[in-house]
Design a protein around this motif. Structure first.
Motif, short mmCIF file in Angstrom:
data_model
loop_
_atom_site.label_atom_id
_atom_site.label_comp_id
_atom_site.label_asym_id
_atom_site.label_seq_id
_atom_site.Cartn_x
_atom_site.Cartn_y
_atom_site.Cartn_z
N VAL A 1 45.62 -27.86 -74.43
CA VAL A 1 47.40 -27.34 -74.56
C VAL A 1 48.42 -28.51 -74.45
CG1 VAL A 1 49.04 -25.93 -73.47
CG2 VAL A 1 46.85 -25.05 -73.85
N LEU A 2 48.08 -29.43 -73.20
CA LEU A 2 48.97 -30.66 -73.07
C LEU A 2 49.03 -31.58 -74.09
CD1 LEU A 2 50.72 -31.82 -71.13
CD2 LEU A 2 49.08 -33.28 -70.21
N SER A 3 47.91 -31.79 -74.61
CA SER A 3 48.08 -32.89 -75.91
C SER A 3 48.50 -32.14 -77.10
CB SER A 3 46.61 -33.59 -76.30
OG SER A 3 45.75 -32.42 -76.26
N TRP B 1 48.29 -39.04 -77.97
CA TRP B 1 47.99 -37.58 -76.96
C TRP B 1 46.75 -37.52 -76.90
CZ3 TRP B 1 51.51 -35.66 -74.00
CH2 TRP B 1 52.64 -35.97 -74.25
N MET B 2 45.79 -37.73 -77.33
CA MET B 2 44.24 -37.49 -77.23
C MET B 2 43.95 -37.85 -75.74
SD MET B 2 42.93 -35.80 -79.67
CE MET B 2 43.45 -35.33 -81.43
N VAL B 3 44.77 -38.92 -75.17
CA VAL B 3 44.15 -39.10 -73.86
C VAL B 3 44.69 -38.32 -72.92
CG1 VAL B 3 44.32 -41.80 -74.42
CG2 VAL B 3 46.23 -40.67 -73.48
N ALA B 4 45.20 -37.24 -73.17
CA ALA B 4 45.67 -36.02 -72.39
C ALA B 4 44.39 -35.27 -72.11
CB ALA B 4 47.16 -35.50 -72.77
N LEU B 5 43.69 -35.12 -72.93
CA LEU B 5 42.59 -34.42 -73.00
C LEU B 5 41.67 -34.66 -71.48
CD1 LEU B 5 41.50 -34.44 -76.80
CD2 LEU B 5 42.35 -32.51 -75.38
N PRO B 6 40.78 -33.84 -71.19
CA PRO B 6 39.72 -34.30 -70.19
C PRO B 6 38.88 -35.33 -70.75
CG PRO B 6 39.87 -31.91 -70.31
CD PRO B 6 40.71 -32.41 -71.55
N GLN C 1 35.92 -35.55 -73.59
CA GLN C 1 36.37 -34.92 -74.56
C GLN C 1 37.52 -36.00 -75.44
OE1 GLN C 1 37.52 -31.34 -73.16
NE2 GLN C 1 35.84 -30.28 -74.07
N SER C 2 38.31 -36.39 -74.46
CA SER C 2 39.34 -37.43 -75.05
C SER C 2 38.85 -38.71 -75.85
CB SER C 2 40.39 -37.93 -73.95
OG SER C 2 39.54 -38.89 -73.00
N TRP C 3 38.00 -39.28 -75.23
CA TRP C 3 37.18 -40.42 -76.29
C TRP C 3 36.34 -40.06 -77.34
CZ3 TRP C 3 39.73 -44.46 -75.03
CH2 TRP C 3 40.25 -44.70 -73.98
N HIS C 4 35.91 -38.92 -77.28
CA HIS C 4 34.96 -38.19 -78.40
C HIS C 4 36.16 -37.84 -79.28
CE1 HIS C 4 31.69 -36.71 -80.28
NE2 HIS C 4 32.11 -35.71 -80.62
N ALA C 5 37.36 -37.26 -79.10
CA ALA C 5 38.08 -37.01 -80.04
C ALA C 5 38.88 -38.25 -80.80
CB ALA C 5 39.57 -36.22 -79.32
#
Length: 167
Positions: A100-102, A147-152, A155-159
């Motif tokens: 949601v945040l990202s 904004w992907m760095v706002a993911l947990p 998951q952020s690095w995979h995204a």
């Protein structure tokens, strides 16, 4: 994945047809135009989020960033704000999840980039020059990746790897 792509192409085709109706009804310099275009683009954003590429639970990838940017370019700040409110509201209340945040962040950033482009280029003869729009698309894509760095964490690095197509 192919069905998702076909759905998104169909949405863009529907968008162009509906947008032509708005242009016939209201001229871009009227007060109703940005409101009508913002509502239409907001609804298209929701339709795109209903058929996303699901990366992981609560993390979806769709075309909403580009719709928000287009709203800023064509309709200005009012249209862009309506897309953010409509699309962001749907993202929060109907989808939720860890993204949601990202998701809200890059929706807002894309809309702001579209408005900034409009303010920068609107008085120039080549307002919608394809090369300039391509550059803007690259900036919007880079902001989405930011904004992907706002993911947990995992998951952020995979995204990011998926978006950068290095995986």
């Amino acid at each position: 994945m192919i069905l998702s792509l076909i759905n998104n192409i169909s949405l863009l085709l529907a968008l162009s047809m509906c947008y032509s109706v708005i242009l016939r009804r209201w001229k871009p310099d009227t007060k109703a135009y940005p409101v009508a275009s913002g509502i239409l683009l907001g609804l298209i954003t929701i339709a795109g989020m209903m058929n996303p590429f699901v990366f992981a639970e609560g993390i979806i990838i769709d075309g909403r960033t580009f719709i928000a940017c287009i709203a800023g370019i064509l309709g200005g700040p009012v249209s862009a704000a309506l897309v953010v409110l409509i699309g962001g509201g749907y993202r929060i209340w109907s989808i939720g999840g860890v993204g949601v945040l990202s998701g809200i962040g890059y929706l807002c950033t894309s809309a702001a980039l579209g408005v900034l482009y409009r303010l920068w280029k609107r008085d120039q003869e080549e307002f919608l020059h394809p090369l300039h729009l391509y550059g803007l698309g690259l900036v919007v894509s880079a902001s989405m990746m930011g904004w992907m760095v706002a993911l947990p964490s995992p998951q952020s690095w995979h995204a990011l790897a998926l978006c950068a197509n290095i995986e």
